[in-house]
Design an enzyme around this catalytic site. Structure first.
Site, PDB file in Angstrom:
ATOM      1  N   ARG A 261       0.831  -1.197   0.000  1.00  0.00           N
ATOM      2  CA  ARG A 261       0.000   0.000   0.000  1.00  0.00           C
ATOM      3  C   ARG A 261       0.866   1.248   0.000  1.00  0.00           C
ATOM      4  NH1 ARG A 261      -4.724  -1.876   4.346  1.00  0.00           N
ATOM      5  NH2 ARG A 261      -5.174  -3.820   3.243  1.00  0.00           N
ATOM      6  N   ARG A 276       2.399   0.768  10.295  1.00  0.00           N
ATOM      7  CA  ARG A 276       1.942   1.158   8.960  1.00  0.00           C
ATOM      8  C   ARG A 276       3.101   1.106   7.973  1.00  0.00           C
ATOM      9  NH1 ARG A 276      -2.916   3.419   8.007  1.00  0.00           N
ATOM     10  NH2 ARG A 276      -3.156   3.831  10.223  1.00  0.00           N
ATOM     11  N   GLU A 348      -6.065  -1.518  15.621  1.00  0.00           N
ATOM     12  CA  GLU A 348      -6.651  -2.457  14.657  1.00  0.00           C
ATOM     13  C   GLU A 348      -5.645  -3.523  14.243  1.00  0.00           C
ATOM     14  OE1 GLU A 348      -7.907  -0.755  10.893  1.00  0.00           O
ATOM     15  OE2 GLU A 348      -7.778  -2.732   9.986  1.00  0.00           O
ATOM     16  N   SER A 351      -9.856  -6.773  10.325  1.00  0.00           N
ATOM     17  CA  SER A 351     -11.053  -6.084   9.892  1.00  0.00           C
ATOM     18  C   SER A 351     -11.873  -7.076   9.080  1.00  0.00           C
ATOM     19  CB  SER A 351     -10.623  -4.895   9.026  1.00  0.00           C
ATOM     20  OG  SER A 351     -11.660  -3.986   8.880  1.00  0.00           O
ATOM     21  N   ARG A 388       1.521  -6.596  12.643  1.00  0.00           N
ATOM     22  CA  ARG A 388       0.879  -6.035  13.844  1.00  0.00           C
ATOM     23  C   ARG A 388       0.755  -7.076  14.946  1.00  0.00           C
ATOM     24  NH1 ARG A 388      -3.620  -1.548  11.801  1.00  0.00           N
ATOM     25  NH2 ARG A 388      -2.131  -0.376  10.546  1.00  0.00           N
TER      26      ARG A 388
END
Length: 416
Positions: A261, A276, A348, A351, A388
């Site tokens: 990303r 991130r 988070e 999801s 994560r």
RNA sequence: GGACGAGUGGGUGAGUGGCUGAAACCACAUCCCUGCUAAGGAUGCGUAUGGGUAACUGUACCGAGAGUUCGAAUCUCUCCUCGUCCA
């Protein structure tokens, strides 16, 4: 893509629901009008085409019977010009409509709470209690560097910022986590698949990343290919343009991939550590289900991800995303947030979304229900983001001297 | 990288310019017949989209796109995929 016929039939209802997601009613009106105009243009074109086809048939008969065709030919030639015009109008309207309609997000479920952003998400429940530390817990980047698990500078050297390198136990732990997650998911009935990390435009349109979010994607220069931002894209599109038989459903799949990303618009957020990154590992769950069973499957996937965290002894909580935080393709999303003692907050880590028929309509994934073909429901969820999870293990399993314990379920994967 | 060949409905596969949205067979569905272990018959059976309560009907689709033609699965071009042979 939303159902344009439904929009035409029940404009008030659909519009009201989409306004909760901040979609301008004027835009919807425009779409509705364009849709009607397109139908008109199509009808016009088809009438002309029907005449042309009929005349062509006549033409063949005339020739066989040896009749004079010059008059008919003149008529047919004249009609041909009109057809070309009509087709051009239809094509333009089609393009206009598509450009507008493809940019409209999914309709949120009725039970999705209203809200602006993540602050309005609603906690469903907490699982496991965070443990008390007798010292001030460190943040993961400190622990990662101290233990020699992750090297942030060398990642930058090789690529650019937001890339990192794992060494030794850090790297092994990543691999152990991937294997553990895949095994866990497989035991829950998800079939393992291995898919390409590069996909074409059509696949990304199918799942909703394109055309609207091209800026977030890495694109290959000399070909129309993109690096996947999530395994959801290749796995869901596996069945693009197919009509599945009922006995093949539900499809429940799990896949490990790297994800890429650009994180455009995330400047300044989570710049430290590996929360991130531009490239990260993720194990994904994807289900394709009939509309009737998609809610059950959805809960199943949430439970699977939550149980995975529990097995890793990681305290977490489940939250329902509010309309403002809901993704483009999702009708409903439940996030799993893991406790990070170093940051003293939940972050988070997974999801899970039900997109209902939104992606299925774009990707043309259907199933045969008796004689009729119906759109399936597609669902996806992370289980889990590997980086994560590693962060969570570091922060939750740290000792006062900075050493890190390993969750018991991972021991077999590390030869411990 | 070069040469040749192929890509048709769920499957096999016929089809070289109109009578083909597409034969035949298999599979599938419904019905009928029979009734000693399996067989026979009838009908139906692609997708998308428009119109119609419906019966039905218009349009498009034979790997994708463009072209020739009054008319294309069939001819031409480009691309993709697969196969075989050569380097």
């Amino acid at each position: 893509m939303i159902d344009l016929k439904l929009l035409q039939k029940d404009f008030e209802g659909i519009s009201k629901k989409l306004q909760r997601k901040g979609v301008d009613e004027k835009l919807l009106e425009k779409v509705k009008i364009k849709f009607e105009e397109l139908k008109e243009a199509k009808a016009h074109f088809e009438t002309l085409q029907a005449a042309q086809n009929a005349m062509s048939k006549e033409f063949g008969m005339y020739k066989r019977e040896g009749k004079d065709i010059s008059e008919l030919k003149a008529k047919v030639d004249e009609n041909k010009i009109r057809i070309a015009d009509a087709l051009e109008i239809q094509r333009l309207r089609q393009e206009e409509l598509e450009a507008l309609a493809m940019a409209i997000p999914n309709i949120p479920d009725d039970d999705v709470p209203d809200g602006e952003d993540e602050d309005d998400n609603i906690e469903i429940k907490k699982v496991l209690t965070p443990k008390e530390f007798s010292f001030t817990p460190k943040e993961h980047w400190e622990l990662a560097e101290q233990n020699g698990w992750i090297d942030f500078e060398r990642g930058v050297k090789l690529a650019t910022s937001r890339f990192s390198v794992s060494f030794g136990m850090g790297a092994r732990l990543e691999r152990a986590l991937i294997n553990f997650m895949l095994d866990f998911n497989r035991q829950r009935g998800f079939e393992e698949v291995s898919v390409p990390a590069l996909v074409n435009r059509k696949a990304l349109e199918g799942t909703g990343q394109l055309p609207k979010f091209e800026d977030d994607l890495y694109k290959i220069q000399d070909q129309e290919l993109f690096l996947i931002p999530t395994a959801e894209v290749p796995v869901t599109n596996l069945y693009q343009d197919e009509i599945l038989s009922l006995d093949k459903l539900p499809k429940r799949m799990t896949a490990y991939t790297s994800c890429f990303r650009k994180e455009a618009g995330a400047a300044g957020r989570d710049t430290r550590g590996m929360i991130r990154q531009h490239q990260f590992h993720k194990v994904e769950l994807v289900s394709i289900a009939t509309p009737g069973e998609s809610d059950i499957i959805f809960n199943d996937m949430v439970t699977c991800a939550s149980d995975l965290l529990t097995a890793l002894e990681l305290p977490h909580r489940l939250v329902t995303l509010c309309t403002g935080d809901l993704g483009f393709s999702a009708a409903k999303t439940i996030d799993l947030e893991v406790w990070l003692p170093g940051q003293n907050t939940y972050r988070e880590i997974s999801s899970v979304s039900n997109t209902r028929d939104f992606q299925a309509r774009r990707a043309k994934i259907r199933f045969k229900n008796g004689k009729k073909n119906e759109l399936v429901h597609t669902l996806n969820g992370s289980s889990l983001a590997v980086g994560r999870t590693l962060v969570a293990i570091m922060e939750n399993f740290q000792n006062s001297d900075g050493s890190i314990d390993i969750p018991k379920v991972l021991h077999p994967y590390l030869g411990l």
